[in-house]
Design a protein around this motif. Structure first.
Motif, short mmCIF file in Angstrom:
data_model
loop_
_atom_site.label_atom_id
_atom_site.label_comp_id
_atom_site.label_asym_id
_atom_site.label_seq_id
_atom_site.Cartn_x
_atom_site.Cartn_y
_atom_site.Cartn_z
N THR A 1 0.81 -1.26 -0.09
CA THR A 1 -0.08 -0.01 -0.09
C THR A 1 0.93 1.37 0.11
O THR A 1 2.16 1.18 0.06
CB THR A 1 -0.83 0.16 1.12
N PRO A 2 0.38 2.55 -0.24
CA PRO A 2 1.00 3.74 -0.41
C PRO A 2 1.70 3.88 1.03
O PRO A 2 1.28 3.42 2.01
CB PRO A 2 0.18 4.68 -0.57
N PRO A 3 2.83 4.51 1.26
CA PRO A 3 3.36 4.84 2.47
C PRO A 3 2.58 6.09 3.20
O PRO A 3 1.92 6.76 2.65
CB PRO A 3 4.84 5.34 2.20
N ARG A 4 2.53 5.52 4.48
CA ARG A 4 1.71 6.60 5.32
C ARG A 4 2.28 7.98 5.52
O ARG A 4 3.86 8.05 5.53
CB ARG A 4 1.81 5.88 6.80
N ARG A 5 1.63 9.11 5.58
CA ARG A 5 2.12 10.25 5.81
C ARG A 5 2.89 10.47 7.04
O ARG A 5 2.42 9.88 8.23
CB ARG A 5 1.06 11.27 5.87
N PRO A 6 3.87 11.24 7.04
CA PRO A 6 4.62 11.31 8.35
C PRO A 6 3.78 12.24 9.38
O PRO A 6 2.88 12.84 8.99
CB PRO A 6 6.24 12.23 7.94
N ARG A 7 4.04 11.99 10.51
CA ARG A 7 3.33 12.83 11.63
C ARG A 7 3.70 14.28 11.53
O ARG A 7 4.78 14.91 11.13
CB ARG A 7 3.82 12.28 12.87
N PRO A 8 2.91 15.38 11.86
CA PRO A 8 3.35 16.53 11.89
C PRO A 8 4.52 16.79 12.84
O PRO A 8 4.55 16.26 13.93
CB PRO A 8 2.17 17.17 12.41
N GLY A 9 5.19 17.70 12.42
CA GLY A 9 6.47 17.77 13.32
C GLY A 9 7.72 16.98 12.74
O GLY A 9 8.68 17.28 13.32
N ALA A 10 7.52 16.04 11.86
CA ALA A 10 8.77 15.09 11.50
C ALA A 10 9.54 15.89 10.70
O ALA A 10 9.35 17.17 10.24
CB ALA A 10 8.13 14.11 10.30
N ARG B 1 12.28 13.63 6.32
CA ARG B 1 11.25 12.60 6.36
C ARG B 1 10.12 12.71 5.47
O ARG B 1 9.54 11.83 4.67
CB ARG B 1 11.00 12.53 7.56
N PHE B 2 9.75 14.20 5.26
CA PHE B 2 8.52 14.31 4.21
C PHE B 2 9.04 14.19 2.86
O PHE B 2 8.28 13.92 2.03
CB PHE B 2 7.99 15.92 4.72
N GLN B 3 10.11 14.74 2.53
CA GLN B 3 11.05 14.40 1.32
C GLN B 3 10.63 13.19 0.91
O GLN B 3 10.52 12.65 -0.28
CB GLN B 3 12.29 15.36 1.08
N GLN B 4 11.51 12.24 1.68
CA GLN B 4 11.37 10.64 1.54
C GLN B 4 10.02 10.22 1.41
O GLN B 4 9.75 9.32 0.36
CB GLN B 4 12.27 10.10 2.71
N TRP B 5 9.13 10.52 2.12
CA TRP B 5 7.64 10.02 1.64
C TRP B 5 7.10 10.66 0.58
O TRP B 5 6.66 9.86 -0.20
CB TRP B 5 6.89 10.65 3.07
N GLU B 6 7.48 11.86 0.19
CA GLU B 6 7.07 12.14 -1.02
C GLU B 6 7.57 11.39 -2.41
O GLU B 6 6.88 10.82 -3.25
CB GLU B 6 7.45 13.68 -1.32
N ARG B 7 8.86 10.97 -2.33
CA ARG B 7 9.56 10.36 -3.12
C ARG B 7 8.93 8.88 -3.19
O ARG B 7 8.59 8.23 -4.35
CB ARG B 7 10.85 10.11 -2.98
N ASP B 8 8.73 8.35 -2.18
CA ASP B 8 8.15 6.83 -1.91
C ASP B 8 6.48 6.90 -2.37
O ASP B 8 6.34 6.20 -3.12
CB ASP B 8 8.11 6.27 -0.66
N ARG B 9 5.81 7.80 -2.02
CA ARG B 9 4.48 8.24 -2.61
C ARG B 9 4.40 8.16 -4.10
O ARG B 9 3.63 7.68 -4.84
CB ARG B 9 3.84 9.31 -1.60
N HIS B 10 5.19 9.18 -4.71
CA HIS B 10 5.25 9.19 -6.21
C HIS B 10 5.81 7.97 -6.81
O HIS B 10 5.22 7.59 -7.79
CB HIS B 10 6.17 10.44 -6.43
N GLY B 11 6.63 7.08 -6.32
CA GLY B 11 7.15 5.89 -6.73
C GLY B 11 6.21 4.95 -6.67
O GLY B 11 5.86 3.99 -7.71
N HIS B 12 5.21 4.75 -5.67
CA HIS B 12 4.17 3.80 -5.58
C HIS B 12 2.95 4.25 -6.65
O HIS B 12 2.60 3.49 -7.36
CB HIS B 12 3.69 3.93 -4.15
N SER B 13 2.68 5.48 -6.64
CA SER B 13 1.73 5.81 -7.42
C SER B 13 1.94 5.65 -9.09
O SER B 13 1.27 5.36 -9.97
CB SER B 13 1.13 7.34 -7.29
N SER B 14 3.46 6.05 -9.25
CA SER B 14 3.83 5.87 -10.67
C SER B 14 3.64 4.18 -11.16
O SER B 14 3.45 4.01 -12.31
CB SER B 14 5.34 6.21 -10.62
#
Length: 115
Positions: free
Chosen positions: A43-52, A56-69
């Motif tokens: 499944t898509p990666p979970r969004r990082p918690r606020p304050g991360a 970590r947000f940049q890595q999440w964005e890359r992982d999310r984009h890779g999964h959706s691609s």
């Protein structure tokens, strides 16, 4: 009915036990299945918690984009079948729909993806 509940009710989850090397790309509707079958139900990666950390947000964005691609091919395959007008408003006998759907799926699945 939720996606995960429908998959469990239809017996799809039993396939994971018989085919342990299969990986399935899923959307957010199957988070419970991804939790139950890590490494198989992806499944898509979970969004990082606020304050991360910003990294970590940049890595999440890359992982999310890779999964959706990777998943876009699945979404396009599902959309292809929905474009067939005969399937949108099926007014014929209910017992003929599966055969018609398989025939259309056979026509559409013969295409190749280039990219």
């Amino acid at each position: 009915m939720h996606d995960t509940t429908a998959a469990r009710a239809a017996g799809v989850t039993g396939c994971f036990e018989h085919f342990d090397v299969v990986e399935v790309l899923l959307d957010d509707g199957y988070l419970g299945l991804g939790r139950d079958r890590p490494g198989q139900a992806i499944t898509p990666p979970r969004r990082p918690r606020p304050g991360a950390l910003p990294s970590r947000f940049q890595q999440w964005e890359r992982d999310r984009h890779g999964h959706s691609s990777d998943r876009i091919a699945v979404e396009h395959a599902l959309a292809d079948r929905k474009r067939w007008k005969q399937l949108i408003r099926w007014t014929h006998r209910r017992d003929r729909l599966p055969d018609t759907y398989r025939a259309i799926a056979g026509l559409v699945s013969g295409r190749t993806v280039t990219g």
